[in-house]
Design a protein around this motif. Structure first.
Motif, PDB file in Angstrom:
ATOM      1  N   CYS A   3      20.695 -22.120 -11.769  1.00  0.00           N
ATOM      2  CA  CYS A   3      19.419 -22.840 -11.820  1.00  0.00           C
ATOM      3  C   CYS A   3      18.780 -22.600 -13.186  1.00  0.00           C
ATOM      4  N   CYS A   6      15.182 -20.376 -12.364  1.00  0.00           N
ATOM      5  CA  CYS A   6      15.174 -18.991 -11.876  1.00  0.00           C
ATOM      6  C   CYS A   6      16.518 -18.294 -12.081  1.00  0.00           C
ATOM      7  N   CYS A  24      17.702 -25.224  -8.542  1.00  0.00           N
ATOM      8  CA  CYS A  24      18.126 -24.920  -7.183  1.00  0.00           C
ATOM      9  C   CYS A  24      17.110 -25.537  -6.214  1.00  0.00           C
ATOM     10  N   CYS A  27      13.539 -24.004  -6.337  1.00  0.00           N
ATOM     11  CA  CYS A  27      12.745 -24.377  -7.507  1.00  0.00           C
ATOM     12  C   CYS A  27      12.366 -25.847  -7.442  1.00  0.00           C
TER      13      CYS A  27
HETATM   14 ZN   LIG Z   1      15.836 -21.847  -9.029  1.00  0.00          ZN
END
Ligand SMILES: [Zn+2]
Length: 119
Positions: A3, A6, A24, A27
């Protein structure tokens, strides 16, 4: 793959594009949520509330998940009558309250479960 927000590793089919980033699911839901997710206190305080104020759509979501054990996005759209984007915002709020989380079903489909349910 990772991702871009994050750095969590994720399967390529979990990737969501938003604002030019490969995100992801967590997020992505944060990104489309109106909540100020850059504020760490939002999650902190939400998860500590003893009495949580839920709106009608959120109660419908929790009720359906409670009855079925889990609910797919399509189930929840049908139950709440919300559009997907609006529904995802309610789910994002429930996630911040640690009431609901995403889950992978045995058939590979996406669903939502009570936050404390294990896979
Ligand atoms: Zn993420």
């Amino acid at each position: 793959m990772l991702c871009e927000k994050c750095n969590t590793s994720m399967e390529p089919d979990e990737m969501r594009e938003h604002g030019g980033l490969k995100l992801c699911e967590d997020c992505y839901i944060d990104a489309i949520s109106p909540a100020k997710t850059c504020d760490p206190w939002a999650t902190y305080t939400a998860s500590r509330l003893d009495t949580q104020e839920l709106n009608a759509a959120q109660e419908t979501i929790l009720k359906l998940i409670g009855e079925q054990g889990h609910a797919s996005l399509a189930d929840l759209i049908k139950a709440t009558g919300l559009e997907e984007a609006a529904l995802m915002r309610e789910i994002a709020s429930l996630r911040h309250m640690e009431l609901v989380r995403g889950a992978m079903m045995p058939d590979g489909g996406k669903a939502f479960k009570h936050f404390k349910d294990q896979d």
